[in-house]
Design a protein around this motif. Structure first.
Motif, short mmCIF file in Angstrom:
data_model
loop_
_atom_site.label_atom_id
_atom_site.label_comp_id
_atom_site.label_asym_id
_atom_site.label_seq_id
_atom_site.Cartn_x
_atom_site.Cartn_y
_atom_site.Cartn_z
N PHE A 194 10.44 -12.33 1.70
CA PHE A 194 10.77 -11.04 2.33
C PHE A 194 11.61 -10.19 1.37
O PHE A 194 11.43 -8.96 1.28
N MET A 195 12.54 -10.81 0.67
CA MET A 195 13.37 -10.09 -0.30
C MET A 195 12.50 -9.48 -1.39
O MET A 195 12.71 -8.34 -1.83
N MET A 196 11.49 -10.23 -1.84
CA MET A 196 10.61 -9.68 -2.87
C MET A 196 9.85 -8.47 -2.35
O MET A 196 9.72 -7.45 -3.02
N LEU A 197 9.34 -8.56 -1.13
CA LEU A 197 8.59 -7.43 -0.57
C LEU A 197 9.46 -6.19 -0.42
O LEU A 197 9.00 -5.07 -0.59
N ILE A 198 10.73 -6.39 -0.08
CA ILE A 198 11.62 -5.24 0.06
C ILE A 198 11.70 -4.46 -1.24
O ILE A 198 11.65 -3.23 -1.25
N HIS A 199 11.80 -5.19 -2.36
CA HIS A 199 11.97 -4.52 -3.65
C HIS A 199 10.64 -4.17 -4.31
O HIS A 199 10.59 -3.21 -5.10
N ALA A 200 9.59 -4.91 -3.99
CA ALA A 200 8.31 -4.67 -4.66
C ALA A 200 7.38 -3.75 -3.86
O ALA A 200 6.74 -2.87 -4.43
N ASP A 201 7.31 -3.96 -2.56
CA ASP A 201 6.40 -3.17 -1.72
C ASP A 201 7.02 -3.05 -0.33
O ASP A 201 6.78 -3.89 0.55
N GLN A 202 7.81 -2.02 -0.14
CA GLN A 202 8.56 -1.89 1.10
C GLN A 202 7.65 -1.70 2.31
O GLN A 202 7.98 -2.16 3.42
N ASP A 203 6.52 -1.05 2.14
CA ASP A 203 5.61 -0.83 3.27
C ASP A 203 5.08 -2.16 3.83
O ASP A 203 4.97 -2.33 5.05
N ARG A 204 4.74 -3.08 2.93
CA ARG A 204 4.27 -4.39 3.40
C ARG A 204 5.39 -5.14 4.13
O ARG A 204 5.14 -5.82 5.13
N ALA A 205 6.61 -4.99 3.62
CA ALA A 205 7.74 -5.63 4.30
C ALA A 205 7.91 -5.07 5.71
O ALA A 205 8.18 -5.82 6.66
N GLU A 229 19.34 -5.56 5.68
CA GLU A 229 19.33 -4.74 4.46
C GLU A 229 18.11 -3.83 4.42
O GLU A 229 18.22 -2.64 4.06
N LEU A 230 16.95 -4.36 4.81
CA LEU A 230 15.73 -3.54 4.81
C LEU A 230 15.85 -2.38 5.79
O LEU A 230 15.53 -1.23 5.46
N ILE A 231 16.33 -2.67 7.00
CA ILE A 231 16.44 -1.62 8.01
C ILE A 231 17.39 -0.53 7.54
O ILE A 231 17.13 0.67 7.71
N TYR A 232 18.48 -0.94 6.89
CA TYR A 232 19.44 0.04 6.40
C TYR A 232 18.78 0.98 5.39
O TYR A 232 18.89 2.21 5.48
N LYS A 233 18.08 0.40 4.42
CA LYS A 233 17.45 1.22 3.38
C LYS A 233 16.37 2.13 3.95
O LYS A 233 16.29 3.31 3.60
N VAL A 234 15.56 1.57 4.82
CA VAL A 234 14.45 2.36 5.38
C VAL A 234 14.97 3.52 6.21
O VAL A 234 14.50 4.66 6.09
N CYS A 235 15.96 3.25 7.05
CA CYS A 235 16.45 4.30 7.95
C CYS A 235 17.18 5.42 7.19
O CYS A 235 17.18 6.57 7.63
N HIS A 236 17.79 5.09 6.06
CA HIS A 236 18.43 6.14 5.28
C HIS A 236 17.42 6.91 4.45
O HIS A 236 17.59 8.11 4.22
N ALA A 237 16.38 6.23 3.99
CA ALA A 237 15.35 6.93 3.23
C ALA A 237 14.49 7.79 4.15
O ALA A 237 14.02 8.85 3.76
N ASN A 238 14.31 7.33 5.40
CA ASN A 238 13.47 8.06 6.35
C ASN A 238 14.14 8.04 7.72
O ASN A 238 13.92 7.12 8.51
#
Length: 986
Positions: A194-205, A229-238
């Motif tokens: 899951f950590m890899m998907l966050i940094h490599a392909d966020q949409d798949r995560a 961590e993913l939710i934080y990044k996604v919600c601030h980006a979008n």
């Protein structure tokens, strides 16, 4: 990725005094030795390569004779060896021998032992040669299906690293890992994937998270942290995604892992400012504080609560949770309790003050019943001060608080009793309706007071505020009871001679009352006998103080007797009673004077106390209206002025704090719009959405320097000269317990510098955390190297070292450039702090180490000099501004600061401007610094001298430092102490 950011090689500690072995002996051991000999030889080879030796002749030997071995220790050492050994020729091509190494590791990736497979996969994460990795890709993919989780999770890490560095080797990595994640059951493997998907392909995560968002609570804590961590990044980006994931964050607040709850609460606060979200996050923080046993964790989470309180919109939400916050008081640590009480006091309002006072009263009573602990007295002081502040802000609460606190006037801890006395003094002056209650309670506990300082203060309060005939008579009764039989000298001489037995002691008085267990009179009586004392030393309190030689309390008693006698004369019309009362007061003063002149006390009475008592005798003999006004009006007005000044000072400080919150934004300040912010700027954990809105409203939260670039430039240290082949300069950033050195290295030659390494060493309580990795610098190229240094204590430190490098194509030894020393100033560890006057005086008396520093400056204004000292030493001035206002030719001020390690520093500035030298005379005087001990390494003579040399333009200091005025200035601090002590004894 720049060369400076490459992964640092594995560090191995090496004894420097050992003799390096020869290449021939090593080759012989590697070829013909047994497994143990080969292991030792391989270790020596690794150490020599790490130290800069080049051993190209051993490469093929290791491949032929060591690489085929199956011993696990050998295989672990080989992983380190292949990590550090040069794998390319000088022109950058891969060595042919590496093909054999690659084949060996392809076999290890298919080895039946899971440890060998997993450790090999971890090693591949450190390889930066694509030619080596390409033949291994099928074997790495196959490891994703291994039966053991250790192999699978390391395979995910290897795939992620290879995809990040060489995407062309495995272009379908995100899809491959997504399919792996769907079918995986192990928590650690899922977390890595899951950590890899966050940094490599966020949409798949996000797609994966959407399919299992309802089961998030059942996941392991390591996976939950990554989801947060993913939710934080996604919600601030979008920001439009907030509604989709906010429920998931709410669910994670109920996680069984404290780490997940903490991160989820912090994320929830930045994602939403709704009252329900803030309340949920705050409740989560409070639960963490209560349940976690580590005090450091409690303090960290308390700081987050305090940050929440600083936000104006969140403060009202937290006010409803004050009672929950007070549950933290069950923690025995004093620092946690201190922060909790301060937070509760900041949040108290008229809606919850009554409940707060009830809880604090219970806590005060608890401290009286527990066995004495070193922090119990300090905790009681904190509670008393908190109740004091509540009563001042909400006068209706004072009546409930006073009866409980008055019991502590008889406390054995003088500091807690002094705080109670200060509170009572302020309450009796401000609240007219409570004066009868306070006087009544004071009379009840007066006989039990043990400390002479508290006794003096209580005497002053009773003498100043007893306004009825009955109260005045009660004060006289208590004084006679506390003084014992008079005349004192005659009765003491008879006791020593054995002529007067304890059971025969008599005293005269108007009212009959019982006798205490101590064998002292409860009140006066016409003819009353006392029971025998158990010990000869058992004396009434006041009599004991006088026989111990403390006659300052006698001067205070004389003032009190004069006040109540003058007031009694005004209240009672009968001449006989007036004369009787005045005569009794004069008799008490006279017998004390007689005692002071005799040889019975341990110390004789001082001339000052004799003058004060004699003056009071004269006033009572004359009873003039002028003296009546001075004793009964002017004293109270002085107290009123002092309390008013103190209140104004508090209001001014509160106003400054509120102004800090509302920082005005200049017209040309930039506004950061969420929609225009680059994605790579979203990594910092800040609510960008909220910050941009606040910036537009002129209500920014961040307190940054006016010119951050200018402040950075001030901390740049030049390490080499401009003519050196390598130019270096460092920016020193001190952050709490860490020092970060950001070193700029510039190649000023036309040659390529290989293995350019920054070698550092430290002097003092500093420790280098990691060795900076070597790098290669092209001609006239530059790079930044970061180094971390750990700080252990508050003292000056020095960082020194050199830069070593090889010149490409040169056959000579390594070149070396010696760096200038970097001096770490202890002033970076010092923070301004506050304490009460009583605490300052107590620490001043307790601290053993003192340093007096003299100064010689061309500054001519006292206040300018004081402000310069405050700015240079990071200390806070405890003396109120009103006390420093005006001009009288001299100034005395107390300064206080604390280090980040909890060490205290006190300073007393006593300066003057010599009038006889004219208006342009420079400031002279001295500064006295005190710390707990010289070993506390807080502020040393040299440090202060350096501080004093940092003068603003147009000023200079002598080498020795600050100020010296002989006895005249030296007595200023004693005068201040005397005035502070006498404040209750007008």
């Amino acid at each position: 990725m720049t060369a400076a950011e490459n992964v640092c090689y594995t560090l191995i500690n090496v004894p420097m005094d050992s003799e390096p072995p020869s290449e021939i002996s090593l080759k012989n051991d590697l070829e013909k030795g047994d497994v143990k000999s080969k292991t030792e030889a391989l270790k020596k080879v690794i150490i020599m390569i790490l130290n800069g030796e080049k051993l190209p002749g051993l490469l093929m030997t290791i491949i032929r004779f060591v690489l085929p071995l199956q011993d696990h220790t050998i295989k672990k050492l080989l992983l380190v060896f292949w990590e550090i050994v040069p794998k390319t020729t000088p022109d950058g091509r891969l060595l042919h021998e590496m093909i054999l190494v690659c084949d060996a590791y392809r076999k290890d990736l298919q080895h039946p032992n899971e440890f060998i497979r997993g450790s090999t996969l971890r090693f591949l994460c450190k390889l930066k040669e694509a030619e080596l990795l390409e033949p291994l890709m099928p074997a790495i993919r196959a490891c994703l299906e291994h039966r053991h989780s250790y192999v699978r999770r390391n395979a995910v890490l290897a795939i992620y690293t290879i995809y990040r560095n060489f995407e062309h080797l495995i272009p379908d990595a995100p899809e491959l890992i997504h399919d792996f994640l769907v079918n995986e059951k192990d928590a650690s493997c899922k977390r890595n994937a899951f950590m890899m998907l966050i940094h490599a392909d966020q949409d798949r995560a996000l797609d994966y998270l959407s399919t299992c968002i309802d089961q998030v609570q059942t996941f392991g804590d390591i996976l939950q942290l990554v989801i947060v961590e993913l939710i934080y990044k996604v919600c601030h980006a979008n920001p439009s995604e907030r509604a989709r994931f906010i429920r998931c964050i709410y669910n994670l607040l109920q996680s069984s892992s404290p780490a997940v709850k903490y991160e989820a609460a912090g994320t929830l606060v930045t994602l939403s400012s709704a009252p329900t979200a803030i309340k949920a996050a705050a409740q989560c923080y409070i639960d963490l504080i209560i349940k976690e046993s580590d005090n450091n964790v409690k303090l960290i989470v308390l700081d987050r609560l305090i940050e929440l309180k600083e936000h104006p919109a969140h403060e009202r939400v937290l006010q409803d949770l004050v009672m929950d916050i007070l549950r933290v008081l069950s923690t025995p640590d004093l620092e946690v309790r201190k922060k909790t009480l301060q937070l509760a006091l900041d949040l108290v309002s008229s809606r919850n003050v009554e409940e707060l006072v009830i809880v604090l009263k219970k806590e005060v009573i608890k401290t009286n019943n527990v066995s004495e602990h070193e922090d119990t007295d300090k905790y009681r002081q904190l509670l008393v001060r908190t109740l004091h502040s509540c009563s001042v802000r909400f006068p209706d609460m004072a009546a409930n608080v006073i009866p409980v606190l008055m019991e502590f006037l008889s406390d054995s801890n003088e500091a807690a009793a002094a705080d109670v006395l200060e509170f009572v003094r302020e309450a009796i002056q401000r609240f007219d309706n409570l004066r009868m209650l306070i006087v009544e309670k004071m009379l009840e506990v007066f006989h039990a007071i043990k400390s002479v300082k508290i006794y003096r203060g209580a005497l002053w309060i009773l003498g100043e505020y007893c306004s009825t005939k009955e109260d005045i008579q009660s004060v006289m009764t208590e004084v006679r009871r506390s003084l014992g039989e008079i005349p004192i000298v005659e009765s003491e001489i008879k006791k020593e001679a054995g002529e007067l037995k304890p059971e025969e002691e008599i005293t005269v008085g108007p009212v009959q009352k019982l006798v205490t267990e101590m064998g002292t009179y409860a009140t006066q009586s016409a003819l009353s006998s006392s029971r025998p004392t158990k010990k000869e030393e058992d004396r009434p309190p006041l009599r004991g103080f006088l026989l111990d030689g403390d006659f300052f309390v006698a001067a205070s008693l004389a003032t009190t007797l004069t006040k109540i006698a003058l007031r009694y004369v005004a209240l009672v019309q009968e001449k006989k009673k007036q004369n009787s009362f005045v005569a009794e007061a004069m008799l008490l003063m006279a017998t004390i004077l007689h005692l002071g002149k005799s040889s019975l006390p341990k110390k004789p009475i001082t001339d000052d106390d004799v003058d004060r008592i004699s003056l009071c005798l004269k006033v009572l003999s004359e009873c003039s209206p002028l003296m009546n006004d001075i004793f009964n009006k002017e004293c109270r007005q002085s107290l009123s002025h002092m309390l008013s000044a103190k209140l104004e000072e508090e209001k001014l400080s509160q106003k400054k704090e509120s102004e800090k919150r509302n920082v005005t934004v200049q017209p040309d300040d930039p506004i950061s719009f969420m929609q225009l912010t680059a994605k790579n700027e979203m990594n910092c954990k800040e609510d960008q959405f909220q910050l941009s809105l606040l910036a537009a409203m002129g209500n920014t939260q961040r307190k940054e320097a006016a010119d951050p670039l200018a402040s950075k430039l001030n901390k740049v240290t030049q390490l080499t000269g401009f003519s050196d082949p390598v130019y270096a300069e460092a920016y020193v950033h001190v952050n709490q317990y860490d020092i970060v050195l950001d070193v700029l290295v510039v190649n000023q030659t036309s040659d390529t510098l290989q293995n350019c390494t920054l070698e550092l060493a430290t002097l003092g309580d500093l420790k280098l955390v990691e060795k900076p990795s070597p790098l290669t610098l092209a001609p006239h190229d530059f790079a930044n190297i970061k180094a971390n240094v750990k700080v252990a204590s508050t003292e000056n430190g020095i960082i020194f070292g050199n830069i070593v490098y090889d010149v490409s194509g040169a056959a000579s030894d390594r070149n070396c450039v010696v760096l200038s020393d970097i001096h770490i100033d202890i002033m970076d560890y010092i923070q301004p702090a506050t304490c009460t006057d009583a605490e300052f005086r107590q620490m001043w008396a307790e601290f053993e180490w003192e340093n007096k520093v003299t100064v010689n400056t061309n500054m001519i204004d006292l206040n300018d000099y004081l402000q310069h000292i405050l700015k240079s030493t990071n200390m806070k001035c405890l003396t109120p501004e009103k006390a420093l206002s005006g001009y009288c030719g001299f100034m005395a001020a107390n300064l206080y600061a604390r280090s980040i390690f909890g060490e205290d520093a006190l300073a007393n500035v006593s300066i003057e401007k010599p009038i006889h030298q004219g208006p342009d005379a420079a400031v002279t005087g001295h500064i006295r610094i005190r710390a707990k001990s010289q070993a506390s390494d807080y502020i040393r003579h040299e440090s202060i001298a350096k501080v004093c040399e940092r003068v603003e333009e147009g000023s200079h200091f002598s080498e020795s430092g600050l100020i010296h005025v002989e006895c005249k200035v030296d007595t200023l601090y004693n005068v201040i102490n005397f005035e502070a002590t006498c404040i209750l004894n007008q």
